[in-house]
Design a protein around this motif. Sequence first.
Motif, PDB file in Angstrom:
ATOM      1  N   LYS A 119       1.050  -1.301  -0.021  1.00  0.00           N
ATOM      2  CA  LYS A 119      -0.017  -0.045  -0.070  1.00  0.00           C
ATOM      3  C   LYS A 119       1.199   1.000  -0.063  1.00  0.00           C
ATOM      4  O   LYS A 119       0.489   2.007  -0.955  1.00  0.00           O
ATOM      5  CB  LYS A 119      -0.371   0.253   1.407  1.00  0.00           C
ATOM      6  N   GLU A 133       1.111   3.975  -3.167  1.00  0.00           N
ATOM      7  CA  GLU A 133       0.787   5.670  -2.989  1.00  0.00           C
ATOM      8  C   GLU A 133       1.844   6.673  -3.066  1.00  0.00           C
ATOM      9  O   GLU A 133       2.239   7.512  -3.897  1.00  0.00           O
ATOM     10  CB  GLU A 133       0.651   6.053  -1.391  1.00  0.00           C
ATOM     11  N   VAL A 156     -14.836   0.822  -6.611  1.00  0.00           N
ATOM     12  CA  VAL A 156     -13.833   2.154  -5.646  1.00  0.00           C
ATOM     13  C   VAL A 156     -14.422   1.837  -3.920  1.00  0.00           C
ATOM     14  O   VAL A 156     -13.280   1.548  -3.344  1.00  0.00           O
ATOM     15  CB  VAL A 156     -14.415   3.999  -5.609  1.00  0.00           C
ATOM     16  N   ASN A 166     -10.216   0.993  -3.201  1.00  0.00           N
ATOM     17  CA  ASN A 166      -9.058   2.658  -2.681  1.00  0.00           C
ATOM     18  C   ASN A 166     -10.223   2.596  -1.066  1.00  0.00           C
ATOM     19  O   ASN A 166      -8.778   2.724  -0.366  1.00  0.00           O
ATOM     20  CB  ASN A 166      -9.968   3.226  -3.401  1.00  0.00           C
ATOM     21  N   SER A 167     -11.182   1.760  -0.969  1.00  0.00           N
ATOM     22  CA  SER A 167     -10.964   1.871   0.385  1.00  0.00           C
ATOM     23  C   SER A 167     -11.422   0.417   1.080  1.00  0.00           C
ATOM     24  O   SER A 167     -11.429  -0.025   2.554  1.00  0.00           O
ATOM     25  CB  SER A 167     -13.751   1.795   1.084  1.00  0.00           C
TER      26      SER A 167
END
Length: 493
Positions: free
Chosen positions: A129, A133, A375, A379-380
Motif C-alpha cells: 500500500k 501511494e 471504488v 480504494n476503501s
Amino acid sequence: MLNKMAGFLVLIVSQVALANPNELMGEALKYKAKIHENTPIERRLELYGNIFEVLDKIVAQHPGSDQAINILSNQSIGDFNQEALRSDYIKELTSYYDTVCEANPSYSCLGFVSLSAGQQACSAANSAKDLVEAHQNLKNAAQIFIGQDEDPAYVLLALDEYRSCLDKSKFKATTYGKDLFAADLVELLLASEKRGMAKAVIENMKTPAFKVQGVLSISKYEEKPFDNKFFERLKKYIEEKVDDREGNQKLSALDLVMENFRRGKEVISYIDVRWGFRTGREWGQYTKYCDAFMTRTAIERVFELQENIVNLKLSRRGYTKGQAPSLMEQISNEWDEILNACYSPSDESREYALSAELHGQLILLSKESASEFRVGVLNSNWDSSKQIEFVVKALGKYQKLFEAQYGLREDAKGNRLIRLGPILKSDRALLPVFEQLVDYGNICEAAKILFQRIKGKSAYDDAIEYMITSDAIKMNAKHDCGDAELELLKCKA
C-alpha cells in the motif's frame, strides 16, 4: 556501388551521432564535477538536468550496455552514485521552488510538492500500500510537468525517481511486483515521448506477460491499427511462445482481449471473450502465497473486463445480452484461485473471488452502483460483509426484482438477467436481507428469518432492535404470520 557507399555513409553518420556509453558517462562526470556549493543554484539545477539527460541517452541508445543495465537497476557506476545525485537534485529543486511558489503560485508547484512527497514516501515504504501511494505521487508529478509543458528535465527526474522507488524502499517485491511498476513507467515514458527509454525498460523486464503488455503499449503509441490480423497474430504468439507458468499466458491473453475492447473496431465474439479469460492453466507460486500486487492486478483486470462486456457498443457485440450473466459467472469461477490468494478469513479482507462474482452481477443491474462498488473494493478495502451489504441494498432499490431473486414472487423485469438469488439466501447475507425486508414492511418474511435463522447468532439483538424501531412497520398493528414468537416483539416495543 553508390548504394553500398550511401549505406556505409549512413552507418558512419549513425556511429558518430550515437556516442558510445563510455563517452556519454564521461560527459555526465564532467557535468558532475562542475557542481559545488559556490555554483549558483540556477546553474546547479541546469547541471543536474544535464547529467540525467545523458543517463537517459545511455538507456535509450544503448539499452543492452552494462551502463544502461546499471542505470535501470539504480546501481552505481564506479564512483558515480546516481541515487545520491538524484536525491540532491530533488532536494535542491524542491527547495528552490518552495521559494518561487510562495512568490508566484502555479499549478506546476503541485508537481514539485508531489515529487518531494513521492521521494520521501519511497524511502519510508514498507508495504504494498505504501509503495502504491509513493508511486502515485511521482506519477502525479510527471503528469503535471507534462501537462504544464515544464522543463523536460523535470519530467525525466520524476520518471527516474519513479523507476528507482522500489529499490530504495524497505519492501521486498517479487519479480512480478517490480515489472508491474516498470509497466506503468512505460506508459509514462511514452506519454513524455521517450520511446527509446520505454523500449529499454520493456527489454529489461523479466515477466513475459509484461513484455506482451509493452508491445501493446508501443503499438498504441505508434498508432498502429488494431484489426483482426493483429489480434490473431498476437493470439498465436501468446498460445505458442508465452510460457504457461506463473500466470503469464492468462494475463497476456486477457490483456490482448482488453486491448481489443479498447482499440479494436471489429466484432468481438463470445468465443473471443472466453479465450481472454480461459487461456492458460497455471498461476504457479502466486496461488501458494500472497503476492498483493498480483492479486490486485487480477481483480482490477477482472473488473475492467466485466465493464467492457457491458459497455461495448452493440455494433461490435458478437455475444447476446442473455449470454452476459453466464460470462460473468465464468470469469469469477475461472480466476477464483488467484483472486483469493490473499484472502484473510479472520477479517474478511481481499476475498476478491466474491468481489468478482458480486460485481459481475451488479454491473448488469446498475452501472452506477457497480462503479461505487469498485471504488469501495479497490480504494476503501471493503471487507466481504460490507460488499454483500452494499449489493443487497443496491438490489433492494428494485423491490419486485429483489423479491423475485429471493423467491417471494415468480418473476420480475430483469430477473433472468442477474443471478443474485444464491447470495441473498446465504447465511452471509442474513442481516442485510432481513433489514431490506423490514424496510419493505414485510414483517412476516422478516420474522421468519429472525426466528428461524438469526436467532442464536450474535446479530440477533441488533436485528430485533432494527425491526422494532423501523418506521416501515407498525408493531401495534395485527400481523397474521402464524408465528407466536412475533408477539414477543410487541412487548419489547
